[in-house]
Design a protein around this motif. Structure first.
Motif, PDB file in Angstrom:
ATOM      1  N   UNK A 157       0.833  -1.202   0.000  1.00 36.59           N
ATOM      2  CA  UNK A 157       0.000   0.000   0.000  1.00 36.59           C
ATOM      3  C   UNK A 157       0.870   1.255   0.000  1.00 36.59           C
ATOM      4  N   UNK A 158       0.437   2.309  -0.667  1.00 40.11           N
ATOM      5  CA  UNK A 158       1.105   3.600  -0.470  1.00 40.11           C
ATOM      6  C   UNK A 158       0.811   4.104   0.942  1.00 40.11           C
ATOM      7  N   UNK A 159       1.644   5.010   1.433  1.00 35.11           N
ATOM      8  CA  UNK A 159       1.445   5.508   2.793  1.00 35.11           C
ATOM      9  C   UNK A 159       0.034   6.059   3.003  1.00 35.11           C
ATOM     10  N   UNK A 160      -0.529   6.659   1.972  1.00 37.55           N
ATOM     11  CA  UNK A 160      -1.853   7.280   2.100  1.00 37.55           C
ATOM     12  C   UNK A 160      -2.949   6.258   2.400  1.00 37.55           C
ATOM     13  N   UNK A 161      -2.677   4.983   2.157  1.00 35.11           N
ATOM     14  CA  UNK A 161      -3.675   3.944   2.423  1.00 35.11           C
ATOM     15  C   UNK A 161      -3.344   3.095   3.653  1.00 35.11           C
ATOM     16  N   UNK A 162      -2.292   3.459   4.364  1.00 38.34           N
ATOM     17  CA  UNK A 162      -1.852   2.681   5.528  1.00 38.34           C
ATOM     18  C   UNK A 162      -2.435   3.265   6.808  1.00 38.34           C
ATOM     19  N   UNK A 163      -2.962   2.379   7.663  1.00 40.27           N
ATOM     20  CA  UNK A 163      -3.425   2.775   8.996  1.00 40.27           C
ATOM     21  C   UNK A 163      -2.378   2.350  10.022  1.00 40.27           C
ATOM     22  N   UNK A 186       0.364  11.581   4.936  1.00 43.51           N
ATOM     23  CA  UNK A 186      -1.014  11.350   4.509  1.00 43.51           C
ATOM     24  C   UNK A 186      -1.617  10.061   5.014  1.00 43.51           C
ATOM     25  N   UNK A 187      -1.089   9.511   6.107  1.00 45.44           N
ATOM     26  CA  UNK A 187      -1.547   8.225   6.619  1.00 45.44           C
ATOM     27  C   UNK A 187      -2.824   8.363   7.444  1.00 45.44           C
TER      28      UNK A 187
END
Length: 339
Positions: A157-163, A186-187
């Protein structure tokens, strides 16, 4: 902008706070870390710091930070001088400002791991050489580079989609850096902690400002299970310090036990692929002096994480620890040699 241009902008600069980096600079350092890691593993590493001299100032003892700076420096051909707790006159018989002006004339760069963040700022201001924060009371930037490299290694996942969730004592340097770096990248970044141990208003304001530019999602809650629901990574850190009076430990342990990373909390994530992070050292059993003392006094066999979680396949703490070396090396190369 090309990665080489991003990294060229770091030459001669200090790294005192994670938030002093732009997002593209942070990512550029991760990319360089991967390159340097690959070169070390394949024995093709080029020594880009020949002739450089680096001072390592440690007001606090260390395993990972010291080892990473020393090995990274020597891998790259630099010489290091280690100055451990009590081995300098810094702040004792000589002001930080005076020490900075002395060391800046002898060394090409200075690492500082200590207490007051103001001290590392003074070193950077008056030494006139790059200064790197190995940990202060407010920020831990070298740790977060390693953390984010480890996360990037573990997911497509890109960082923007990581929780990413941090639970436990969140009023400390690691939690501050994690919250703000997560916001910068952007996480979906969450903090699960008692109200009294959540990041300060000042740190939260910085994180919210970064999130406004990156569309990061920020959650700060007292509910540990809410914080971990559907997360990809659970992160925690130690609850007690040997520098604290032991009579404060009982209250702190009682306050934080609901945030212990155990199998129940991991299950509450409802993610079978969730991974566990810890910056180490961890009090996960009674095999240390501190662990044994805590067990004797308070009847607990583990604090912030239980042994079954720490030793499980979901635990990636030793990958995380190794990445301290590669990310610190990238900082040294970028700021001293340029790329």
């Amino acid at each position: 902008m090309k990665n080489s241009d991003v990294l060229a902008a770091l030459k001669g600069r200090s790294l005192l706070r994670d938030v002093d980096l732009k997002r593209e600079e942070f990512i550029g350092l991760l990319d360089l870390s991967e390159q340097l890691r690959s070169e070390k593993r394949s024995a093709t590493e080029k020594k880009m710091l020949k002739g450089k001299n680096i001072a390592l100032i440690f007001e606090k003892s260390s395993t990972r930070t010291r080892s990473a700076f020393e090995v990274a420096s020597r891998d790259q051909g630099a010489h290091v001088t280690y100055m451990g707790p009590g081995e300098t006159q810094l702040g004792h018989k000589e002001t930080v400002k005076d020490t900075a002006r002395v060391l800046g004339r002898m060394y090409d760069g200075i690492e500082f791991r200590g207490f007051a963040h103001h001290d590392v700022e003074l070193l950077a201001e008056f030494s006139e050489v790059p200064v790197w924060n190995g940990l202060t009371d407010l920020w831990h930037p070298t740790q977060l580079l390693a953390d984010m490299l480890t996360i990037r290694d573990q997911t497509v996942k890109p960082f923007e989609q990581v929780a990413l969730t941090y639970v436990g004592d969140a009023r400390n340097n690691t939690a501050n850096s994690l919250l703000c770096v997560g916001a910068m990248l952007g996480m979906d970044v969450r903090i699960g902690a008692p109200a009294a141990l959540q990041p300060t208003d000042e740190v939260q304001i910085i994180a919210k400002r970064l999130a406004a530019h990156s569309d990061a999602r920020i959650l700060i809650t007292e509910d540990a299970e809410e914080a971990v629901l559907n997360t990809d990574f659970i992160y925690t850190d130690v609850w007690v310090s040997m520098g604290e009076p032991t009579d404060s430990w009982a209250e702190r342990i009682t306050l934080l036990l609901p945030y212990q990373v155990n199998e129940d909390l991991v299950a509450a994530s409802k993610n079978p692929d969730v991974r566990f992070l810890h910056c180490l050292p961890a009090l996960h059993n009674t095999d240390t002096d501190v662990g044994a003392e805590l067990n004797t006094k308070f009847g607990v066999s583990a604090l912030e994480v239980t042994d079954d979680v720490f030793e499980s396949k979901r635990s990636i703490v030793f990958d995380q620890a190794e990445n301290r070396l590669h990310t610190i090396k990238s900082i040294l190369v970028a700021t001293l040699a340029g790329v």
